[in-house]
Write a protein that holds these residues in place. Structure first.
Motif, PDB file in Angstrom:
ATOM      1  N   GLN A  39     -53.290  -4.287   4.594  1.00 15.95           N
ATOM      2  CA  GLN A  39     -52.518  -3.116   5.505  1.00 15.95           C
ATOM      3  C   GLN A  39     -51.013  -3.017   5.303  1.00 15.95           C
ATOM      4  OE1 GLN A  39     -55.553  -4.619   5.731  1.00 15.95           O
ATOM      5  NE2 GLN A  39     -57.001  -2.775   5.066  1.00 15.95           N
ATOM      6  N   LEU A  40     -50.522  -2.000   5.737  1.00 16.97           N
ATOM      7  CA  LEU A  40     -49.665  -2.322   6.695  1.00 16.97           C
ATOM      8  C   LEU A  40     -49.579  -2.833   8.213  1.00 16.97           C
ATOM      9  CD1 LEU A  40     -46.426  -0.993   7.058  1.00 16.97           C
ATOM     10  CD2 LEU A  40     -48.057   1.792   7.705  1.00 16.97           C
ATOM     11  N   ILE A  41     -48.685  -3.422   9.077  1.00 17.29           N
ATOM     12  CA  ILE A  41     -48.852  -4.189   9.692  1.00 17.29           C
ATOM     13  C   ILE A  41     -48.450  -3.193  10.367  1.00 17.29           C
ATOM     14  CG2 ILE A  41     -48.320  -6.128  11.209  1.00 17.29           C
ATOM     15  CD1 ILE A  41     -49.760  -7.742   8.709  1.00 17.29           C
ATOM     16  N   VAL A  42     -47.509  -2.557  11.131  1.00 16.05           N
ATOM     17  CA  VAL A  42     -47.077  -2.365  12.542  1.00 16.05           C
ATOM     18  C   VAL A  42     -47.052  -2.520  13.846  1.00 16.05           C
ATOM     19  CG1 VAL A  42     -46.215   0.328  13.357  1.00 16.05           C
ATOM     20  CG2 VAL A  42     -47.143   0.266  11.303  1.00 16.05           C
ATOM     21  N   LEU A  43     -45.618  -3.205  14.095  1.00 18.58           N
ATOM     22  CA  LEU A  43     -45.690  -3.814  16.147  1.00 18.58           C
ATOM     23  C   LEU A  43     -45.486  -3.081  16.720  1.00 18.58           C
ATOM     24  CD1 LEU A  43     -44.627  -7.424  14.661  1.00 18.58           C
ATOM     25  CD2 LEU A  43     -47.198  -6.560  14.725  1.00 18.58           C
ATOM     26  N   VAL A  44     -45.113  -3.166  17.763  1.00 11.19           N
ATOM     27  CA  VAL A  44     -45.210  -2.521  18.195  1.00 11.19           C
ATOM     28  C   VAL A  44     -44.658  -3.416  19.631  1.00 11.19           C
ATOM     29  CG1 VAL A  44     -45.725   0.399  18.121  1.00 11.19           C
ATOM     30  CG2 VAL A  44     -47.153  -0.810  19.484  1.00 11.19           C
ATOM     31  N   GLY A  45     -43.820  -3.224  20.643  1.00 11.75           N
ATOM     32  CA  GLY A  45     -43.973  -2.717  21.947  1.00 11.75           C
ATOM     33  C   GLY A  45     -42.612  -3.562  22.934  1.00 11.75           C
ATOM     34  N   ALA A  46     -42.675  -3.770  24.109  1.00 15.34           N
ATOM     35  CA  ALA A  46     -41.611  -3.274  25.203  1.00 15.34           C
ATOM     36  C   ALA A  46     -39.919  -4.547  24.643  1.00 15.34           C
ATOM     37  CB  ALA A  46     -42.419  -3.603  27.000  1.00 15.34           C
ATOM     38  N   PRO A  47     -39.339  -3.498  25.561  1.00 14.79           N
ATOM     39  CA  PRO A  47     -38.597  -4.924  25.341  1.00 14.79           C
ATOM     40  C   PRO A  47     -38.655  -6.229  25.767  1.00 14.79           C
ATOM     41  CG  PRO A  47     -37.820  -3.228  26.341  1.00 14.79           C
ATOM     42  CD  PRO A  47     -39.037  -2.507  26.626  1.00 14.79           C
ATOM     43  N   GLY A  48     -38.303  -7.084  24.947  1.00 12.30           N
ATOM     44  CA  GLY A  48     -39.177  -8.580  25.441  1.00 12.30           C
ATOM     45  C   GLY A  48     -39.917  -9.045  24.753  1.00 12.30           C
ATOM     46  N   SER A  49     -40.579  -7.669  24.037  1.00 12.45           N
ATOM     47  CA  SER A  49     -41.551  -8.594  23.731  1.00 12.45           C
ATOM     48  C   SER A  49     -41.623  -9.608  21.964  1.00 12.45           C
ATOM     49  CB  SER A  49     -42.790  -7.497  23.564  1.00 12.45           C
ATOM     50  OG  SER A  49     -41.752  -6.444  22.349  1.00 12.45           O
ATOM     51  N   ASP A  50     -40.805  -9.361  21.555  1.00 14.58           N
ATOM     52  CA  ASP A  50     -40.111 -10.024  20.332  1.00 14.58           C
ATOM     53  C   ASP A  50     -40.686  -9.828  19.154  1.00 14.58           C
ATOM     54  OD1 ASP A  50     -38.207 -11.890  21.977  1.00 14.58           O
ATOM     55  OD2 ASP A  50     -40.060 -12.966  22.291  1.00 14.58           O
ATOM     56  N   THR A  51     -40.999  -8.652  18.682  1.00 13.67           N
ATOM     57  CA  THR A  51     -41.764  -7.520  17.856  1.00 13.67           C
ATOM     58  C   THR A  51     -40.419  -7.913  16.279  1.00 13.67           C
ATOM     59  OG1 THR A  51     -40.646  -5.648  18.954  1.00 13.67           O
ATOM     60  CG2 THR A  51     -43.238  -6.607  19.274  1.00 13.67           C
ATOM     61  N   ASP A  52     -39.386  -7.494  17.291  1.00 12.39           N
ATOM     62  CA  ASP A  52     -38.468  -8.188  15.603  1.00 12.39           C
ATOM     63  C   ASP A  52     -38.490  -9.494  15.043  1.00 12.39           C
ATOM     64  OD1 ASP A  52     -37.788  -8.715  18.155  1.00 12.39           O
ATOM     65  OD2 ASP A  52     -34.802  -8.406  17.183  1.00 12.39           O
ATOM     66  N   LYS A  53     -38.681 -10.490  15.624  1.00  9.12           N
ATOM     67  CA  LYS A  53     -39.165 -12.078  15.858  1.00  9.12           C
ATOM     68  C   LYS A  53     -39.998 -12.675  15.008  1.00  9.12           C
ATOM     69  CE  LYS A  53     -35.219 -13.601  19.366  1.00  9.12           C
ATOM     70  NZ  LYS A  53     -35.118 -13.894  20.797  1.00  9.12           N
ATOM     71  N   ILE A  54     -41.088 -11.092  15.700  1.00  8.80           N
ATOM     72  CA  ILE A  54     -42.773 -11.589  15.268  1.00  8.80           C
ATOM     73  C   ILE A  54     -42.695 -10.939  14.003  1.00  8.80           C
ATOM     74  CG2 ILE A  54     -45.190 -11.329  15.450  1.00  8.80           C
ATOM     75  CD1 ILE A  54     -44.120 -11.415  18.452  1.00  8.80           C
ATOM     76  N   GLY A  55     -42.193  -9.915  13.313  1.00 12.61           N
ATOM     77  CA  GLY A  55     -42.172  -9.165  12.532  1.00 12.61           C
ATOM     78  C   GLY A  55     -41.675 -10.060  11.570  1.00 12.61           C
ATOM     79  N   ALA A  56     -40.365 -10.548  11.465  1.00 17.00           N
ATOM     80  CA  ALA A  56     -39.569 -11.110  10.472  1.00 17.00           C
ATOM     81  C   ALA A  56     -40.175 -12.828  10.249  1.00 17.00           C
ATOM     82  CB  ALA A  56     -38.058 -11.774  11.362  1.00 17.00           C
ATOM     83  N   ARG A  57     -41.246 -13.027  11.110  1.00 16.09           N
ATOM     84  CA  ARG A  57     -41.377 -14.501  10.616  1.00 16.09           C
ATOM     85  C   ARG A  57     -42.733 -14.113  10.071  1.00 16.09           C
ATOM     86  NH1 ARG A  57     -41.593 -17.803   8.888  1.00 16.09           N
ATOM     87  NH2 ARG A  57     -43.479 -20.925   9.664  1.00 16.09           N
ATOM     88  N   LEU A  58     -43.297 -13.199  10.356  1.00 14.54           N
ATOM     89  CA  LEU A  58     -44.678 -12.505   9.377  1.00 14.54           C
ATOM     90  C   LEU A  58     -44.548 -11.877   8.101  1.00 14.54           C
ATOM     91  CD1 LEU A  58     -46.666  -9.564  12.005  1.00 14.54           C
ATOM     92  CD2 LEU A  58     -47.884 -12.376  10.980  1.00 14.54           C
TER      93      LEU A  58
END
Length: 197
Positions: A19-38
């Protein structure tokens, strides 16, 4: 009533990893970096709403933030709405929502439609994952104490004051949460891979 963790564990059993994965989080949670790595390890396309805004206006969301707050909220809303309207829960994609893509709180009426859409995706089978950390960890990870930001507004104070409402907001839309405290991007990515397996 089930705790968030119990509910998340129960929902995890209903998912099958495609399924679709949607990442959410506050500033500093590195969701963009985690998303890129995923994206790399799962071989999936990914999209970060802040990148959509940057493409549309030709400047980073942080630069828009400094110039006009109302414009930022409109951009956050419209970019997030466009991205979410183009996905469904069964797509093998990764969507990373910027920290303000859901608004400021669960009571933010300007973003009620966005919050409802994310909840609907989760109910339809998407993994909506809140990358969680306490405020002090987020301040440490975000590097928001830089001289330019400090000259405009007190970023640490703002993050600390907004954190309780944002935490409740992210939890209200998430189907799962991942504690990122003290973990590297690779460690967070591995935890999410285990979650969706």
């Amino acid at each position: 009533m089930e705790s968030h963790e119990q509910a998340s564990q129960g929902q995890a059993l209903e998912h099958h990893g495609s399924q679709l994965i949607v990442l959410v989080g506050a500033p500093g949670s590195d969701t963009d970096k985690i998303g890129a790595r995923l994206s790399e390890v799962l071989h999936r396309d990914w999209l970060f709403t802040d990148d959509v805004i940057q493409h549309l206006v030709g400047m980073s969301i942080e630069d828009v933030d400094v110039t006009e707050h109302g414009l930022t909220r409109t951009l956050e809303h419209d970019a997030t709405q466009a991205v979410l309207s183009d996905v469904d829960a069964m797509q093998e994609r990764i969507v990373v929502l910027g920290s303000a893509s859901l608004g400021q709180s669960v009571n933010d009426s300007d973003f009620a439609d966005i919050q409802a859409r994310v909840r609907a995706l989760g109910q339809a089978g998407a993994y909506v994952i809140y990358c969680w950390a306490h405020a002090e960890e987020l301040i440490k990870r975000s590097g928001i104490a830089g001289p330019r930001l400090a000259a405009v507004f007190p970023p640490r104070k703002i993050l600390r004051s907004q954190f309780p409402e944002r935490d409740a907001l992210y939890r209200s839309v998430a189907t799962h949460d991942v504690n990122i405290v003290g973990k590297s991007v690779d460690e967070c990515t591995t935890e999410i891979q285990r979650l969706i397996a």
